[in-house]
Scaffold this active site. Structure first.
Site, mmCIF file in Angstrom:
data_model
loop_
_atom_site.group_PDB
_atom_site.id
_atom_site.type_symbol
_atom_site.label_atom_id
_atom_site.label_comp_id
_atom_site.label_asym_id
_atom_site.label_seq_id
_atom_site.Cartn_x
_atom_site.Cartn_y
_atom_site.Cartn_z
ATOM 1 N N CYS A 20 0.818 -1.194 0.000
ATOM 2 C CA CYS A 20 0.000 0.000 0.000
ATOM 3 C C CYS A 20 0.858 1.252 0.000
ATOM 4 O O CYS A 20 2.058 1.208 0.180
ATOM 5 C CB CYS A 20 -0.950 -0.063 1.189
ATOM 6 S SG CYS A 20 -1.992 -1.536 1.115
ATOM 7 N N GLY A 53 -10.221 0.414 2.625
ATOM 8 C CA GLY A 53 -8.849 0.830 2.406
ATOM 9 C C GLY A 53 -7.959 -0.356 2.087
ATOM 10 O O GLY A 53 -8.421 -1.386 1.581
ATOM 11 N N CYS A 54 -6.684 -0.226 2.393
ATOM 12 C CA CYS A 54 -5.741 -1.325 2.137
ATOM 13 C C CYS A 54 -6.229 -2.599 2.816
ATOM 14 O O CYS A 54 -6.553 -2.604 4.002
ATOM 15 C CB CYS A 54 -4.365 -0.951 2.661
ATOM 16 S SG CYS A 54 -3.138 -2.257 2.495
ATOM 17 N N PHE A 55 -6.269 -3.690 2.067
ATOM 18 C CA PHE A 55 -6.848 -4.915 2.632
ATOM 19 C C PHE A 55 -6.007 -5.544 3.729
ATOM 20 O O PHE A 55 -6.486 -6.384 4.470
ATOM 21 C CB PHE A 55 -7.193 -5.950 1.564
ATOM 22 C CG PHE A 55 -6.201 -6.160 0.445
ATOM 23 C CD1 PHE A 55 -4.837 -5.999 0.606
ATOM 24 C CD2 PHE A 55 -6.659 -6.548 -0.813
ATOM 25 C CE1 PHE A 55 -3.946 -6.216 -0.431
ATOM 26 C CE2 PHE A 55 -5.779 -6.769 -1.873
ATOM 27 C CZ PHE A 55 -4.420 -6.600 -1.666
#
Length: 226
Positions: A20, A53-55
């Site tokens: 990310c 958002g970022c997983f």
């Protein structure tokens, strides 16, 4: 993105990553979202899909929830041909980074998962970004997998809007379920495998700590796996 600029204890570290993006704004604030007025009525193992958002962080939080049998990072909203990290992270596809959760509603209900999502995982007032990451691929979205989940999700968002917990409008989307594509292997269990990674320490570990502090009854110290 091949490098991450992460602020840790006042120092700037340059870390080689394939994940990310770099920190650009403050971390999401933790909010004690209320219990849902509409309780989910489900039985048997169920699936939920959330984008926040970022997983890495989404997966890390829900992997520490009792009753969650698995949490898989992946992509939702686009085609299989484009379900590739480099393409998705470029923002040219319709995908969102998501986590597919398999859970036992006898232990943790869908409405309780929603409460965790809004409390410690993501900021529902941010449009097409979360934390340091920007772009529609980092949007916050709920993907109901049944009519019951859809009803509960709509009711909970309406409840949160009425509660006015945030100073800005809630922009979380409810999206139609489409195909889910698992992310590349190196993205799976990322926090478990990389606990000292700069991004994890700065952005995701605090979310897990918040889960433990706010919801000790559903928190599990170990990652939930069958």
């Amino acid at each position: 993105m091949t490098r991450l600029s992460a602020t840790l204890a006042g120092a700037v570290l340059l870390l080689a990553v394939s994940g990310c993006q770099q920190p650009a704004i403050a971390a999401e604030s933790v909010v004690n979202a209320p219990q849902a007025k509409r309780i989910a009525r489900e039985s048997g193992l169920k699936t939920a899909i959330f984008a926040g958002g970022c997983f890495w962080g989404v997966e890390a939080v829900f992997s520490h929830v009792k009753g969650v049998k698995s949490a898989v990072s992946g992509y939702h909203g686009g085609t299989e041909r484009q379900a590739d990290y480099k393409l998705v992270s470029s923002g040219v596809t319709d995908h969102a980074e998501v986590v597919k959760i398999t859970y036992d509603p006898k232990v943790i209900r869908y409405d309780q998962l929603l409460r965790i999502l809004f409390s410690v995982v993501a900021d529902p007032t941010q449009l097409n970004r979360q934390g340091p990451d920007t772009g529609a691929q980092y949007r916050m979205a709920i993907v109901p997998m049944s009519a019951e989940q859809n009803t509960v999700a709509k009711a909970y968002i309406a409840q949160l809007k009425a509660a006015k917990l945030w100073s800005k409008p809630i922009v979380t989307r409810i999206e139609r379920a489409q195909a889910f594509y698992p992310a590349e292997t190196y993205h799976q269990d990322f926090m478990l495998k990389n606990p000292r990674h700069g991004y994890i320490v700065r952005w995701d570990a605090p979310k897990v700590k918040a889960l433990k502090a706010m919801y000790p009854g559903v928190y599990s110290a170990s990652f939930q796996r069958d």
